[in-house]
Enzyme design. Structure first.
Site, PDB file in Angstrom:
ATOM      1  N   GLN A 123      -8.870 -14.307  18.693  1.00 16.19           N
ATOM      2  CA  GLN A 123      -7.515 -14.629  19.241  1.00 16.19           C
ATOM      3  C   GLN A 123      -7.523 -15.249  20.792  1.00 16.19           C
ATOM      4  O   GLN A 123      -6.852 -15.952  21.273  1.00 16.19           O
ATOM      5  CB  GLN A 123      -6.478 -13.179  19.475  1.00 16.19           C
ATOM      6  CG  GLN A 123      -5.231 -13.407  19.989  1.00 16.19           C
ATOM      7  CD  GLN A 123      -4.356 -14.378  19.268  1.00 16.19           C
ATOM      8  OE1 GLN A 123      -4.174 -14.287  17.877  1.00 16.19           O
ATOM      9  NE2 GLN A 123      -3.779 -15.082  20.027  1.00 16.19           N
ATOM     10  N   LYS A 128      -2.018  -3.032   2.000  1.00 15.86           N
ATOM     11  CA  LYS A 128      -3.338  -3.498   2.727  1.00 15.86           C
ATOM     12  C   LYS A 128      -3.289  -3.848   3.893  1.00 15.86           C
ATOM     13  O   LYS A 128      -2.536  -4.863   4.391  1.00 15.86           O
ATOM     14  CB  LYS A 128      -3.789  -4.851   1.996  1.00 15.86           C
ATOM     15  CG  LYS A 128      -5.254  -5.307   2.294  1.00 15.86           C
ATOM     16  CD  LYS A 128      -5.173  -6.929   2.397  1.00 15.86           C
ATOM     17  CE  LYS A 128      -5.047  -7.251   3.637  1.00 15.86           C
ATOM     18  NZ  LYS A 128      -5.985  -6.941   4.818  1.00 15.86           N
ATOM     19  N   GLY A 178       1.838 -16.460   5.274  1.00 19.27           N
ATOM     20  CA  GLY A 178       3.067 -16.257   4.584  1.00 19.27           C
ATOM     21  C   GLY A 178       3.227 -17.053   3.366  1.00 19.27           C
ATOM     22  O   GLY A 178       4.057 -16.930   2.549  1.00 19.27           O
ATOM     23  N   CYS A 219       5.581 -10.886  17.780  1.00 16.08           N
ATOM     24  CA  CYS A 219       6.298 -11.758  17.450  1.00 16.08           C
ATOM     25  C   CYS A 219       7.478 -12.347  17.913  1.00 16.08           C
ATOM     26  O   CYS A 219       8.064 -13.335  17.997  1.00 16.08           O
ATOM     27  CB  CYS A 219       6.322 -11.598  15.767  1.00 16.08           C
ATOM     28  SG  CYS A 219       7.044  -9.679  15.857  1.00 16.08           S
ATOM     29  N   GLU A 242       7.839 -11.649   7.020  1.00 10.04           N
ATOM     30  CA  GLU A 242       8.224 -11.750   8.560  1.00 10.04           C
ATOM     31  C   GLU A 242       7.145 -12.405   9.146  1.00 10.04           C
ATOM     32  O   GLU A 242       6.054 -12.098   9.297  1.00 10.04           O
ATOM     33  CB  GLU A 242       8.278 -10.302   8.971  1.00 10.04           C
ATOM     34  CG  GLU A 242       9.436  -9.517   8.891  1.00 10.04           C
ATOM     35  CD  GLU A 242      10.746 -10.070   9.147  1.00 10.04           C
ATOM     36  OE1 GLU A 242      11.019 -11.006   9.959  1.00 10.04           O
ATOM     37  OE2 GLU A 242      11.990  -9.886   8.558  1.00 10.04           O
ATOM     38  N   GLY A 284       3.013 -11.131   9.001  1.00  7.16           N
ATOM     39  CA  GLY A 284       1.885 -11.949   9.490  1.00  7.16           C
ATOM     40  C   GLY A 284       1.977 -13.326   9.903  1.00  7.16           C
ATOM     41  O   GLY A 284       3.429 -13.591  10.381  1.00  7.16           O
ATOM     42  N   SER A 285       1.101 -14.305   9.772  1.00  5.16           N
ATOM     43  CA  SER A 285       1.076 -15.542  10.300  1.00  5.16           C
ATOM     44  C   SER A 285       1.937 -16.499   9.320  1.00  5.16           C
ATOM     45  O   SER A 285       2.061 -16.067   7.940  1.00  5.16           O
ATOM     46  CB  SER A 285      -0.069 -16.348  10.528  1.00  5.16           C
ATOM     47  OG  SER A 285      -0.897 -16.383   9.178  1.00  5.16           O
TER      48      SER A 285
HETATM   49  P1  NAD Z   1      -2.475 -13.186   9.250  1.00  5.77           P
HETATM   50  O1  NAD Z   1      -1.620 -13.887   8.510  1.00  5.77           O
HETATM   51  O2  NAD Z   1      -3.758 -13.636   9.540  1.00  5.77           O
HETATM   52  O3  NAD Z   1      -2.629 -11.872   8.462  1.00  5.77           O
HETATM   53  C1  NAD Z   1      -1.648 -10.853   8.210  1.00  5.77           C
HETATM   54  C2  NAD Z   1      -2.169 -10.193   6.990  1.00  5.77           C
HETATM   55  O4  NAD Z   1      -2.172 -11.041   5.651  1.00  5.77           O
HETATM   56  C3  NAD Z   1      -3.414  -9.287   7.021  1.00  5.77           C
HETATM   57  O5  NAD Z   1      -3.368  -7.964   6.381  1.00  5.77           O
HETATM   58  C4  NAD Z   1      -4.349 -10.229   6.395  1.00  5.77           C
HETATM   59  O6  NAD Z   1      -5.585  -9.657   5.923  1.00  5.77           O
HETATM   60  C5  NAD Z   1      -3.708 -10.770   5.057  1.00  5.77           C
HETATM   61  N1  NAD Z   1      -4.086 -11.854   4.540  1.00  5.77           N
HETATM   62  C6  NAD Z   1      -4.859 -12.997   4.864  1.00  5.77           C
HETATM   63  N2  NAD Z   1      -5.344 -13.913   4.038  1.00  5.77           N
HETATM   64  C7  NAD Z   1      -4.629 -13.426   2.817  1.00  5.77           C
HETATM   65  C8  NAD Z   1      -4.548 -13.700   1.420  1.00  5.77           C
HETATM   66  N3  NAD Z   1      -4.948 -14.913   1.229  1.00  5.77           N
HETATM   67  N4  NAD Z   1      -3.643 -13.160   0.555  1.00  5.77           N
HETATM   68  C9  NAD Z   1      -3.301 -11.975   0.987  1.00  5.77           C
HETATM   69  N5  NAD Z   1      -3.192 -11.582   2.279  1.00  5.77           N
HETATM   70  C10 NAD Z   1      -3.726 -12.127   3.086  1.00  5.77           C
HETATM   71  O7  NAD Z   1      -1.736 -12.510  10.493  1.00  5.77           O
HETATM   72  P2  NAD Z   1      -2.215 -11.656  11.594  1.00  5.77           P
HETATM   73  O8  NAD Z   1      -3.138 -12.515  12.591  1.00  5.77           O
HETATM   74  O9  NAD Z   1      -2.841 -10.373  11.234  1.00  5.77           O
HETATM   75  O10 NAD Z   1      -1.096 -11.247  12.640  1.00  5.77           O
HETATM   76  C11 NAD Z   1      -0.397 -12.276  13.804  1.00  5.77           C
HETATM   77  C12 NAD Z   1       0.724 -12.895  13.125  1.00  5.77           C
HETATM   78  O11 NAD Z   1       1.811 -11.901  12.714  1.00  5.77           O
HETATM   79  C13 NAD Z   1       1.469 -13.626  14.272  1.00  5.77           C
HETATM   80  O12 NAD Z   1       1.740 -14.968  13.567  1.00  5.77           O
HETATM   81  C14 NAD Z   1       2.812 -12.868  14.412  1.00  5.77           C
HETATM   82  O13 NAD Z   1       3.811 -13.644  14.986  1.00  5.77           O
HETATM   83  C15 NAD Z   1       3.056 -12.184  13.246  1.00  5.77           C
HETATM   84  N6  NAD Z   1       3.911 -11.153  13.362  1.00  5.77           N
HETATM   85  C16 NAD Z   1       5.125 -11.189  12.836  1.00  5.77           C
HETATM   86  C17 NAD Z   1       6.059  -9.927  13.105  1.00  5.77           C
HETATM   87  C18 NAD Z   1       7.434 -10.126  12.479  1.00  5.77           C
HETATM   88  O14 NAD Z   1       8.047  -9.072  12.155  1.00  5.77           O
HETATM   89  N7  NAD Z   1       7.878 -11.472  12.560  1.00  5.77           N
HETATM   90  C19 NAD Z   1       5.646  -8.879  13.452  1.00  5.77           C
HETATM   91  C20 NAD Z   1       4.226  -8.726  13.872  1.00  5.77           C
HETATM   92  C21 NAD Z   1       3.499  -9.893  13.690  1.00  5.77           C
END
Ligand code: NAD
Length: 476
Positions: free
Chosen positions: A326, A170, A228, A279, A245, A223-224
């Site tokens: 954003q 996804k 997470g 990130c 991550e 993701g965030s």
């Molecule tokens: P996000 O958490 O909003 O979304 C990430 C993913 O989770 C998306 O596919 C989203 O649709 C999904 N998601 C949202 N709600 C969900 C739920 N209830 N159940 C399951 N999945 C769900 O993050 P974003 O805004 O897409 O990305 C930005 C974040 O990602 C930043 O915090 C950044 O630091 C982080 N990031 C981390 C790394 C790393 O490797 N540490 C790399 C890239 C980005």
């Protein structure tokens, strides 16, 4: 053309959603199908059904498919890099660079497929032998963010397939284009039906369906932090393997003895390239007194020379912010920084360009304190702050004083300080005279504290997550 979801080897229609170009909001990059909860459940069932055969598939079959994918991605790097730049807003050079990286990851895991190994040891009991093998974990849920639309899917999908898992993928809502392209490539490369399923759609619907399923054995999420935590809680509930991550608030320490040009390049690249939406971005510049003013002046001069414009335009150094949400977050933190008493030394203004997009002048705060919100919370935009410190000891204490621990950098010519920093930085990755962002694809990626949870990604370390270990005892 409506780009559809791939479920059990078939392209499946869904409600069409336009993918908008952040460099030109009048431009629709393409139409992408929205998967429903039922689609996600069908995809999970298909992955479950495909598991017994794929987990026992021949290594040459896996290697061949991964190699074909690598070759096609590389051959189409300009086209896919352009698609990436159009849907995410990275510059064309950054988009092509990331596409090449994705090809290199598939290439690496094509090789790994022929190097899978185990261990045989004698038992402590005479006459018995013990074999330790790695087996596929099962059905893996892959949930990815928008900021590396091709590299992050690649570094999750490639090792998962290499180790014999079947997948439900996804991608983030904002970047279905690269996700679709990579799945299309793997599908045509010959993956059996059900091995890789694509379910583009909302996190709250499709992502949640993956979290709720009893048939998903492991989830890898980037993701965030807030999402997470939900993923981790759902995985605890189902007793399943999880890899997270998440965010960063990465420090770049600049000592008095640093080479100023190197330090400025590291800071500008690390903090602002890719629009600061990494990130691993260097969002905290921790600078000792003796070099502080020269460093701030040089960074400011460099920022003045950068071109912020349409990601596809030749000469653009920094593309737009990914979307209105954003941009609102970046502007909110610019206001928070001012209210907290930081000095906005440069930038922070909205910019108008020929095409309507989310353009923001990179912003540099000075006179900031480690406990300010702008130094503790991830902004995820082209905004960095300078923290002035007395000496190295204060610098490393400030660098480590964060809830995150992804990447940590230092610019110095002192072997003593570089060595001490490598040993004592509380981060998963440490950089000396290099930007905090920009890592190799064949070594482990990940962090500590609030940045990561579970085993590392990438390189050979990826096996920790994508396999489960079995010890088999035989009395001959
Ligand atoms: P996000 O958490 O909003 O979304 C990430 C993913 O989770 C998306 O596919 C989203 O649709 C999904 N998601 C949202 N709600 C969900 C739920 N209830 N159940 C399951 N999945 C769900 O993050 P974003 O805004 O897409 O990305 C930005 C974040 O990602 C930043 O915090 C950044 O630091 C982080 N990031 C981390 C790394 C790393 O490797 N540490 C790399 C890239 C980005």
């Amino acid at each position: 053309m409506l780009h559809q979801n791939l479920i059990d080897g078939e392209w499946v229609v869904g409600e069409a959603v336009p993918n908008i170009n952040p460099s030109d909001t009048n431009e629709v990059v393409g139409e992408y199908a929205l998967a429903s909860k039922a689609d996600a459940e069908t995809a999970i069932a298909a992955a479950k059904a495909a598991l017994p055969a794929w987990s026992r598939s021949g290594l040459l079959e896996r290697q061949g498919i991964l190699r074909k994918a690598a070759d096609e991605i590389l051959a189409r790097k300009e086209e896919l890099g352009t698609l990436l730049a159009r849907e995410e807003g990275k510059t064309l050079a950054e988009g092509i660079g990331e596409t090449v990286r994705a090809a290199q990851i598939f290439d690496f895991f094509a090789g790994e497929a022929l190097r899978l190994s185990g261990e045989t040891v004698p038992s402590v009991r005479p006459g018995i032998g013990v074999e330790m093998t790695r087996e596929a974990v099962g059905v893996v849920g892959i949930i990815t963010p928008w900021n590396f639309p091709i590299a992050i899917p690649a570094w999750k999908i490639a090792p998962a397939l290499c180790h014999g898992n079947t997948l439900v993928f996804k991608p983030a809502e904002l970047v279905p284009g690269c996700a679709w392209a990579i799945v299309d490539i793997l599908h045509r490369a010959g993956l059996p039906k059900g091995v890789l399923n694509l379910v583009m759609g909302k996190g709250s619907v499709v992502g949640q369906a993956i979290l709720d399923s009893r048939d998903v054995s492991a989830i890898t999420f980037t993701g965030s932090v807030s999402t997470g935590k939900r993923v981790a809680a759902a995985c605890a509930e189902h007793m399943r393997k999880v890899q997270l991550e998440m965010g960063g608030k990465n420090p770049l320490v600049v000592l008095d003895d640093a080479d100023l040009d190197i330090a400025v390049d590291c800071a500008v690249n690390g903090a602002f390239f890719a629009t600061g939406q990494r990130c691993t971005a260097s969002s905290r510049l921790v600078v000792t007194e003796g070099i502080h003013d020269r460093f701030v002046n040089a960074v400011t001069e460099k920022l003045k020379s950068l071109v912020i414009d349409n990601a596809l335009k030749q000469g653009t150094h920094i593309g737009p912010v990914v979307d209105q949400n954003q941009l609102d977050q970046d502007e909110k933190y610019l206001a928070v920084g001012r209210d907290e008493g930081a000095t906005l030394a440069f930038g922070g203004e909205r910019l108008n360009r020929e095409t309507p997009g989310f353009y923001l002048q990179p912003a540099l705060f000075t006179d900031t304190k480690p406990d300010m919100r702008i130094n503790r919370e991830e902004i995820f935009g082209p905004v960095a702050s300078v923290i002035r410190v007395k000496d190295y000891e204060e610098a490393i204490a400030v660098a480590n004083d964060t809830p995150f621990g992804l990447s940590s950098g230092i610019c110095t010519t002192s072997l003593k300080h570089a060595t001490h920093f490598k040993r004592n930085a509380e981060a998963g990755m440490v950089m000396v005279n290099l930007p905090t962002a920009g890592v190799d694809f064949h070594v482990p990626f990940g962090g500590r504290k609030g940045s990561s949870y579970g085993p590392r990604e990438q390189g050979r370390y990826a096996a920790e997550f994508y396999t489960t270990v079995k010890a088999a005892y035989t009395q001959a």
